[in-house]
Scaffold this motif. Structure first.
Motif, short mmCIF file in Angstrom:
data_model
loop_
_atom_site.label_atom_id
_atom_site.label_comp_id
_atom_site.label_asym_id
_atom_site.label_seq_id
_atom_site.Cartn_x
_atom_site.Cartn_y
_atom_site.Cartn_z
N GLY A 207 0.73 -1.61 0.14
CA GLY A 207 0.17 0.12 0.60
C GLY A 207 0.49 0.92 -0.03
N MET A 208 1.97 1.18 0.25
CA MET A 208 2.77 2.78 -0.62
C MET A 208 2.43 3.10 -1.60
SD MET A 208 7.15 1.04 0.45
CE MET A 208 7.17 -0.29 -0.11
N PRO A 209 2.34 4.48 -1.22
CA PRO A 209 2.11 5.19 -2.73
C PRO A 209 3.27 5.15 -4.13
CG PRO A 209 2.84 6.89 -1.04
CD PRO A 209 3.73 5.19 -0.85
N GLY A 210 2.24 5.01 -5.09
CA GLY A 210 3.02 4.49 -6.66
C GLY A 210 3.31 2.56 -6.39
N GLN A 211 3.01 2.26 -5.65
CA GLN A 211 2.98 0.16 -5.58
C GLN A 211 2.02 0.30 -6.55
OE1 GLN A 211 2.28 -1.95 -1.93
NE2 GLN A 211 4.42 -2.75 -2.10
N THR A 212 1.83 -0.96 -7.03
CA THR A 212 1.08 -1.64 -8.47
C THR A 212 0.55 -2.76 -7.93
OG1 THR A 212 2.52 -2.25 -9.99
CG2 THR A 212 1.68 -0.29 -9.46
N PRO A 238 1.86 5.43 7.91
CA PRO A 238 2.82 6.33 7.81
C PRO A 238 3.07 7.33 9.08
CG PRO A 238 0.50 7.17 6.30
CD PRO A 238 0.75 6.07 6.86
N HIS A 239 3.92 7.40 8.96
CA HIS A 239 4.57 8.03 10.54
C HIS A 239 4.67 10.11 10.05
CE1 HIS A 239 7.39 9.48 13.90
NE2 HIS A 239 7.06 7.81 14.56
N SER A 240 4.36 10.40 10.81
CA SER A 240 3.96 11.33 10.90
C SER A 240 5.72 12.80 10.53
CB SER A 240 3.47 12.98 11.37
OG SER A 240 3.24 12.37 12.92
N ASP A 241 6.19 12.06 11.63
CA ASP A 241 8.00 12.77 11.44
C ASP A 241 8.85 11.80 11.06
OD1 ASP A 241 7.25 13.98 13.69
OD2 ASP A 241 8.12 12.52 15.08
N THR A 242 8.42 11.60 9.13
CA THR A 242 9.20 10.89 8.05
C THR A 242 8.45 11.87 7.59
OG1 THR A 242 7.41 9.35 7.89
CG2 THR A 242 8.78 8.30 9.49
N PRO A 243 9.73 11.60 5.63
CA PRO A 243 9.19 12.48 4.71
C PRO A 243 7.76 12.33 4.15
CG PRO A 243 11.46 11.77 4.87
CD PRO A 243 10.87 11.39 6.08
N MET A 244 8.38 10.40 4.11
CA MET A 244 6.75 9.99 3.42
C MET A 244 5.55 10.51 3.77
SD MET A 244 8.00 6.05 1.77
CE MET A 244 6.43 5.49 1.72
N GLY A 245 5.43 10.59 5.57
CA GLY A 245 4.46 10.97 6.81
C GLY A 245 3.84 11.70 5.96
N LYS A 246 5.04 12.87 6.35
CA LYS A 246 4.51 14.33 5.99
C LYS A 246 3.75 14.77 4.92
CE LYS A 246 8.02 16.46 8.77
NZ LYS A 246 8.52 15.73 9.23
N GLU A 247 3.69 13.90 3.38
CA GLU A 247 3.10 14.41 2.41
C GLU A 247 1.76 13.43 2.79
OE1 GLU A 247 5.22 12.29 -0.81
OE2 GLU A 247 7.55 13.73 -0.11
N ILE A 248 1.74 12.34 2.98
CA ILE A 248 0.12 12.02 3.36
C ILE A 248 -0.34 11.50 4.78
CG2 ILE A 248 -0.29 10.06 3.03
CD1 ILE A 248 1.69 7.91 1.47
#
Length: 365
Positions: A207-212, A238-248
Motif C-alpha cells: 500500500g505504499m504510494p505508487g505501488q501496484t 505513515p509516520h508523521s515525522d518521516t518524509p513519506m509521512g509528511k506527504e500523506i
C-alpha cells in the motif's frame, strides 16, 4: 480465467502466474474476498495446521544508522528519544518469554554495524541459548551485516533471521530509501543468511504510494524464487515525522479499511503460493483494526509476535503512527492475545519453537 477457477487451481497446487496472483490481489467484492480468505485458511490448515506460534518481541534499541524515508526511528528523526537496553534487560525479557511458554523470542532493533553492538548481541544470544538449553527459538531482526557477523550470531545460538526487503521494484525501492541504500546489498545479505544456515525471513510493505498490484505479485514470486522460509510483512502506515509521512495525512477510516484488506489479501495469496512457510500476522494489522491480527490468522498467517518490551521503552519504538499495545505489559499481552486467538478456533503452540516446516523440508539431507 474466472476467479473461482483461479482459487481452485491455487487450492490444489499454488502454482499461479503473475496475472493470476494479480487478479487475486485485485479482488474487491466481499464474496470473492471471503472465498480467497477461506481458501488460504484451508491450505494453511492442511500444510502447517491451525496453530499460532508466539514470538515474544524484544525491541532492544531504536538507535539506527539507516535513514529510510518511511520509518519513525530513522537516523534523521530528531523527535525520537533514543534508547538501548542493557544485556541484563534483554536477557530478562527473553527469559520471561521462556517461562511464559512462548517457545521463541525475537530480538529487534534499529540497524547498527559497530563491533561494540555486534559483540553485545553475540553475548546475550549465547547467554539466552545456554540458559534455555537451546530450546527457546531465537530470531534476530537486526538489519544488514557481514556474513561473518551473521555466522557469529548463529554460532552463539540464533536460529532465525528476518531481513525485510520492503519491495522488489527497483524504482520504488529507490523512492523510499536514500541513495546510500542498495537493494542488491539487501539481496546479498539474504543469500549470506541462507549460506550461514539460518531459517531466513523477509517481507514487504503493502500500500505504499505508487505501488501496484503487479508490484506485489512480483514480490510474492520473488519470495518463491529465493525459497524463503518465513515471511514478515505488513501494510504501510505513515509516520508523521518521516518524509513519506509528511506527504500523506493520517488515514481515514475508509483508508484504514482498504489498507487492512490489502494486508489480508497479501497474507492469503502468499499462503496459497508458498504453502508451508511461516507467515506472521503483523502488529500493523491491529493498528488498522483491533482484530486485525486475528483476521490475519484466519487468512493464512500462523505466527503472532506479542510485545515483551518494557512499557517505558515501547512508545520510543514507533515505526509508524498509532502503534497498538504501547501501554500494556507483557502479561497483559499474553492474556489478551491468548483469549482472542482461542476465540477464533486456533490452538496456540505453547512451548514449541514453531520452526518453519519449509526450512525443515529444504534442509533434510
Amino acid at each position: 480465467m474466472m476467479m473461482e477457477e483461479i482459487l481452485e487451481k491455487a487450492r490444489k497446487t499454488g502454482d499461479l502466474s503473475r496475472a493470476e496472483i494479480t487478479a487475486l490481489l485485485s479482488v474487491s467484492d466481499q464474496k470473492h474476498m471471503q472465498m480467497l480468505f477461506d481458501t488460504a485458511y484451508a491450505v494453511k490448515a492442511e500444510e502447517v495446521g491451525r496453530v499460532a506460534y508466539f514470538r515474544g518481541l524484544i525491541e532492544c534499541s531504536n538507535i539506527c544508522i539507516k535513514d529510510c524515508f518511511y520509518c519513525g526511528i530513522r537516523r534523521s528523526n530528531q523527535n525520537v528519544e533514543r534508547f538501548l537496553m542493557d544485556e541484563e534487560e534483554i536477557f530478562k525479557e527473553a527469559m520471561w518469554a521462556y517461562e511464559a511458554e512462548y517457545g521463541s523470542c525475537v530480538i529487534q532493533s534499529g540497524e547498527r554495524q559497530d563491533e561494540e553492538y555486534i559483540a553485545m548481541i553475540e553475548r546475550v544470544v549465547k547467554r539466552i541459548a545456554e540458559a534455555t538449553g537451546g530450546s527457546l527459538g531465537i530470531t534476530l531482526s537486526l538489519g544488514e551485516q557481514t556474513e561473518e557477523v551473521y555466522k557469529r550470531w548463529k554460532e552463539a545460538g540464533a536460529h532465525r533471521y528476518l531481513l525485510r526487503i520492503e519491495t522488489t521494484n527497483p524504482e520504488l525501492y529507490a523512492k523510499i530509501h536514500p541513495e546510500d541504500h542498495s537493494m542488491d546489498v539487501r539481496k546479498e545479505c539474504l543469500k549470506a543468511l541462507r549460506r550461514t544456515g539460518y531459517q531466513v525471513g523477509t517481507g514487504v510493505m503493502m500500500g505504499m504510494p505508487g505501488q501496484t498490484m503487479e508490484d506485489l505479485a512480483d514480490d510474492i514470486l520473488f519470495l518463491k524464487e529465493i525459497d524463503i522460509d518465513m515471511i514478515g510483512m505488513g501494510p504501510y502506515i505513515p509516520h508523521s515525522d518521516t518524509p513519506m509521512g509528511k506527504e500523506i495525512p493520517a488515514y481515514t477510516d475508509e483508508e484504514k479499511k482498504v489498507a487492512l484488506q490489502l494486508g489480508l489479501k497479501m497474507i492469503a495469496v502468499t499462503r496459497l503460493v508458498l504453502r508451508d512457510v511461516n507467515i506472521a500476522a503483523a502488529t500493523a494489522l491491529q493498528a488498522l483494526e483491533y482484530t486485525g491480527r486475528e483476521q490475519g490468522l484466519k487468512c493464512g498467517a500462523n505466527v503472532i509476535m506479542p510485545n515483551l518490551t518494557e512499557t517505558e521503552f515501547r512508545p520510543k519504538y514507533q515505526l509508524y503512527d498509532n502503534k497498538p499495545c504501547t501501554d500494556e505489559n507483557s502479561s497483559m499481552c499474553r492474556g489478551c492475545l491468548s483469549g482472542r486467538i482461542k476465540g477464533i478456533g486456533e490452538t496456540i503452540g505453547f512451548n514449541e519453537r514453531g520452526d518453519s516446516l519449509h526450512y525443515r523440508k529444504r534442509t533434510v539431507q
